[in-house]
Scaffold this active site. Structure first.
Site, PDB file in Angstrom:
ATOM      1  N   ALA A 144      67.844  -8.837  57.377  1.00  0.00           N
ATOM      2  CA  ALA A 144      68.775  -8.250  56.466  1.00  0.00           C
ATOM      3  C   ALA A 144      69.243  -9.464  55.653  1.00  0.00           C
ATOM      4  O   ALA A 144      69.050 -10.923  56.101  1.00  0.00           O
ATOM      5  CB  ALA A 144      69.812  -7.688  57.648  1.00  0.00           C
ATOM      6  N   CYS A 145      70.143  -9.189  54.766  1.00  0.00           N
ATOM      7  CA  CYS A 145      70.642 -10.278  53.919  1.00  0.00           C
ATOM      8  C   CYS A 145      71.572 -11.186  54.610  1.00  0.00           C
ATOM      9  O   CYS A 145      72.164 -10.764  55.712  1.00  0.00           O
ATOM     10  CB  CYS A 145      71.498  -9.617  52.863  1.00  0.00           C
ATOM     11  SG  CYS A 145      72.424 -10.890  51.678  1.00  0.00           S
ATOM     12  N   PRO A 146      71.390 -12.584  54.608  1.00  0.00           N
ATOM     13  CA  PRO A 146      70.917 -13.020  53.421  1.00  0.00           C
ATOM     14  C   PRO A 146      69.443 -13.805  53.804  1.00  0.00           C
ATOM     15  O   PRO A 146      68.886 -14.534  53.017  1.00  0.00           O
ATOM     16  CB  PRO A 146      71.711 -14.363  53.356  1.00  0.00           C
ATOM     17  CG  PRO A 146      72.025 -14.910  54.854  1.00  0.00           C
ATOM     18  CD  PRO A 146      72.280 -13.223  55.402  1.00  0.00           C
TER      19      PRO A 146
END
Length: 188
Positions: free
Chosen positions: A13-15
């Protein structure tokens, strides 16, 4: 498409897809192409915005089932830009204090709709980073915009985009919703 390197960012997932992409791009020669395989729906907007901000070229994305295959071409020295960050930053604690004090702030959440649905700041407007370019006119340039995402990366890119469109009162909220301890609304 000929690729020079493949990066597996599936399940991240981000980042993390951006962090891994930055690192991998340093090992490429100018003009070479990196394929990033990801499952995070927000990675498309993240990689497009990151490529634009660094001078690298976003070539496109191909969807194969649940896998997104993103293609980036490394910039030459002439094309490369120093990565910049939005200078106006506030902490989650500062935002919470403003909200609790009933200060007039507009919270813009640039995460994907599914992320937003599972928990967002009450009253936050949801415009995913990938939609911001075509929906920025929904926002008032006079408002004090506080932009949030999961970690502070997408919100930084969104803050830069809006500042470039004449929004003067834009703040990036860090580190992001993953560490938010204030009230949460869910719309799922």
């Amino acid at each position: 498409m000929d690729v020079n390197k493949v990066l597996d960012a599936k399940g991240l997932a981000c980042p993390m897809p951006i962090i891994k992409t930055k690192k991998e791009m340093t090992s490429l020669e100018p003009g070479q192409v990196l394929e990033i395989q990801a499952t995070d729906k927000g990675s498309t907007a993240d990689l497009k915005a990151w490529a634009t901000s660094t001078g690298n070229q976003y070539l496109g994305t191909i969807e194969e089932g649940d896998i997104l295959k993103h293609y980036l071409r490394k910039a030459s020295a002439e094309e490369e830009k120093s990565e910049i960050t939005h200078p106006d930053v506030v902490s989650l604690a500062e935002l919470l204090k403003k909200l609790e004090g009933n200060e007039k702030v507009t919270v813009l959440d640039v995460r994907e709709p599914a992320e937003y649905a599972f928990g967002h700041i009450p009253g936050a407007i949801n415009i995913p980073l990938g939609d911001l370019e075509k929906r920025f006119e929904e926002l008032n340039k006079e408002d004090h915009l506080h932009i949030v995402c999961r970690s502070g990366n997408r919100s930084d890119l969104a803050a830069q985009q809006l500042a470039g469109k004449g929004f003067d009162n834009v703040k990036n909220v860090v580190p992001g919703m993953k560490d938010w301890t204030g009230p949460i609304n869910k719309s799922n």
